[in-house]
Design an enzyme around this catalytic site. Structure first.
Site, PDB file in Angstrom:
ATOM      1  N   SER A  96       0.814  -1.219   0.000  1.00  0.00           N
ATOM      2  CA  SER A  96       0.000   0.000   0.000  1.00  0.00           C
ATOM      3  C   SER A  96       0.850   1.272   0.000  1.00  0.00           C
ATOM      4  O   SER A  96       1.574   1.517  -0.946  1.00  0.00           O
ATOM      5  CB  SER A  96      -0.951  -0.034   1.198  1.00  0.00           C
ATOM      6  N   ASP A 239      -2.139   6.451  -3.431  1.00  0.00           N
ATOM      7  CA  ASP A 239      -1.098   5.727  -2.704  1.00  0.00           C
ATOM      8  C   ASP A 239      -0.583   4.602  -3.608  1.00  0.00           C
ATOM      9  O   ASP A 239      -1.001   4.478  -4.763  1.00  0.00           O
ATOM     10  CB  ASP A 239      -1.616   5.218  -1.349  1.00  0.00           C
ATOM     11  N   ASP A 241      -0.951   1.374  -3.986  1.00  0.00           N
ATOM     12  CA  ASP A 241      -1.829   0.370  -4.605  1.00  0.00           C
ATOM     13  C   ASP A 241      -3.148   0.977  -5.077  1.00  0.00           C
ATOM     14  O   ASP A 241      -4.098   0.255  -5.410  1.00  0.00           O
ATOM     15  CB  ASP A 241      -2.053  -0.829  -3.680  1.00  0.00           C
ATOM     16  N   ASP A 243      -5.778   2.528  -3.800  1.00  0.00           N
ATOM     17  CA  ASP A 243      -7.119   2.394  -3.218  1.00  0.00           C
ATOM     18  C   ASP A 243      -7.534   3.697  -2.522  1.00  0.00           C
ATOM     19  O   ASP A 243      -8.679   3.859  -2.135  1.00  0.00           O
ATOM     20  CB  ASP A 243      -7.229   1.177  -2.272  1.00  0.00           C
TER      21      ASP A 243
HETATM   22 MG    MG Z   1      -3.539   1.509  -0.116  1.00  0.00          MG
END
Ligand code: MG
Length: 453
Positions: A96, A239, A241, A243
């Site tokens: 992440s 960020d 990844d 999300d």
């Molecule tokens: Mg994330």
């Protein structure tokens, strides 16, 4: 409850190739595959260790008898979307927002929601105390790919907003993907929305040369300056990844995640004539104020995006989120989704026909203070019960013990929460003035001090 030995709030996150080695990842994936016994989608972010770990989890899954669908490099929510619609489980290789040396494995259930506690404990039991299933040579799984998934995720995002209305405005947008997984989706979505797009750090790179993957204000100075220099309508950052989405307004101001949450909440409730909003007990009163005005009902869970996602599914909720700007659109994905957040915010700009700073200015204003205090793990439970008892016995304040102790006064609240990973309590207070918020957070600290030995 039995203590977890590996899993944190969402999966297992460690230093890559130090603790998180191919052997570790492969055995963990085989333990998960032993339970799923079906088709598992895998994918990951742009980290240098991601290809290595993907190969390792693939081997583990095949060994346990699962088939594997490799979705490539793509945002976490795209994999969650794929699992919910087509597969029996999923493993996402990502750390992440953490620095480049870390990586992690996020495991999801058949709905694409982060795995529940009982499943994680069973994975750990197989990993440590038993053996994962190892099928005979003729039952070993097969590897497939799904090249069209990323386009499908983009199209499904766009289906949920008024594309023509957004296109007509020709918004000027700067997007900073931090060289993460959003590089493969965000610029394309913005193009399809007719925006005039300027990209920063939208080339995938596991060394994250442009900025750290965490979209906090100090890391977004290039984005802020570019928005100002170009006179853009909005700046967007993801960020690692993809999300989470963070916004910069047209004046170059960093917009806090809880403001974005409140803005989209208002829009969702307006458009749908009300609905169930799910968030955590640590979220701003602004979310409740807006719900009251626009016929919404707020349900608060313990802190954790998985818990919010699961509650949204169980209660057939309209929308959910966290104060860090992770927003969940449950008709699409049971998890935080950066792409849908972008599409919805651009749609809001166009429909309300106001600059972002003005829209943010319309939202309820509260002041917050966050403090922390040390407390040994084995005393935390007793400290919390003593605080709750004192409040019950000596005051009329409302108490909420969903997660830690939340004390609600007329003019604000304080929540005293034990950290799951460190020997500390976090005290988070909110009120209608900064002085009062500070005072309440300090009061929370003094309550912990009183009962801590
Ligand atoms: Mg994330």
């Amino acid at each position: 409850m039995v203590e977890k030995r590996l899993f944190g709030t969402f999966g297992v996150r460690r230093t890559a190739n130090d603790v998180l080695t191919p052997e570790f990842a492969s055995r963990l994936a085989a333990s998960y595959g032993s339970i799923v016994q079906g088709t598992v989608a895998i994918g990951g972010d742009t980290r240098t260790s991601t290809p290595m770990l993907k190969q390792a989890i693939t081997a583990g899954l095949l060994s346990s008898g699962c088939d594997v669908v490799d979705l490539g490099i793509l945002p976490t929510p795209a994999i969650q979307y794929a699992v919910r619609n087509y597969y029996d489980g999923g493993i996402i290789v990502t750390a992440s927002h953490n620095p480049p040396k870390y990586n992690g494995l996020k495991f999801v259930d058949e709905f694409g929601i982060g795995t529940p506690d009982d499943m994680e404990l069973e994975v750990e039991r197989l990993y440590f105390d038993d053996e994962p299933t190892r099928v005979s040579w003729d039952k070993i799984g097969q590897i497939f790919t799904n090249e069209s998934l990323i386009d499908e995720y983009i199209d499904e995002t766009l289906k949920r907003v008024d594309v023509e209305a957004i296109k007509a405005r020709k918004l000027k947008v700067v997007v900073d993907c931090g060289s993460g997984a959003g590089s493969f989706t965000a610029p394309y979505i913005l193009k399809k929305l007719g925006c005039e797009v300027t990209t920063l750090n939208c080339q995938a790179d596991g060394f994250f040369p442009g900025r750290d993957p965490e979209p906090i204000e100090p890391n977004l100075q290039d984005l802020i300056n570019t928005v100002k220099d170009l006179g853009a309508d909005i700046g967007l950052a993801h960020d690692g990844d993809a999300d989470r989405t963070i916004c910069i307004d047209e004046k170059g101001n960093f917009v806090l995640g809880d403001k974005t949450f409140a803005l989209v909440e208002r829009q969702m409730l307006k458009e749908n004539g009300g609905g169930i909003i799910v968030t955590t007990v640590a979220t701003s009163q602004a979310i409740y104020d807006i719900a009251e005005e626009y016929n919404g009902e707020v349900i608060a869970t313990a802190v954790g995006d998985l818990l919010v996602a699961r509650e949204l599914k169980e209660r057939d909720g309209l929308f959910g989120g966290e104060e860090n700007g992770g927003l969940i659109f449950p008709d699409f994905i049971y998890g935080r989704d950066a792409a849908m957040t972008v599409a919805k915010i651009l749609e809001t700009l166009v429909k309300e026909d106001k600059p972002l700073s003005e829209l943010i200015g319309e939202l309820p204003v509260y002041y917050q203070e966050k403090l922390k205090i040390e407390c040994p793990d084995d005393q935390k439970q007793e400290v919390m019960s003593n605080i709750a008892q004192e409040i019950k016995d000596t005051t009329d304040f409302k108490l909420d013990t969903t997660d830690g102790v939340k004390i609600l006064k007329d003019d604000g609240w304080v929540i005293i929460r034990p950290s799951g990973t460190e020997p500390i309590f976090r005290c988070f207070a909110e009120s209608d003035s900064q002085d009062k918020a500070n005072e309440m957070a300090n009061w929370g600290i003094s309550l912990v001090e009183k009962y801590r030995k």
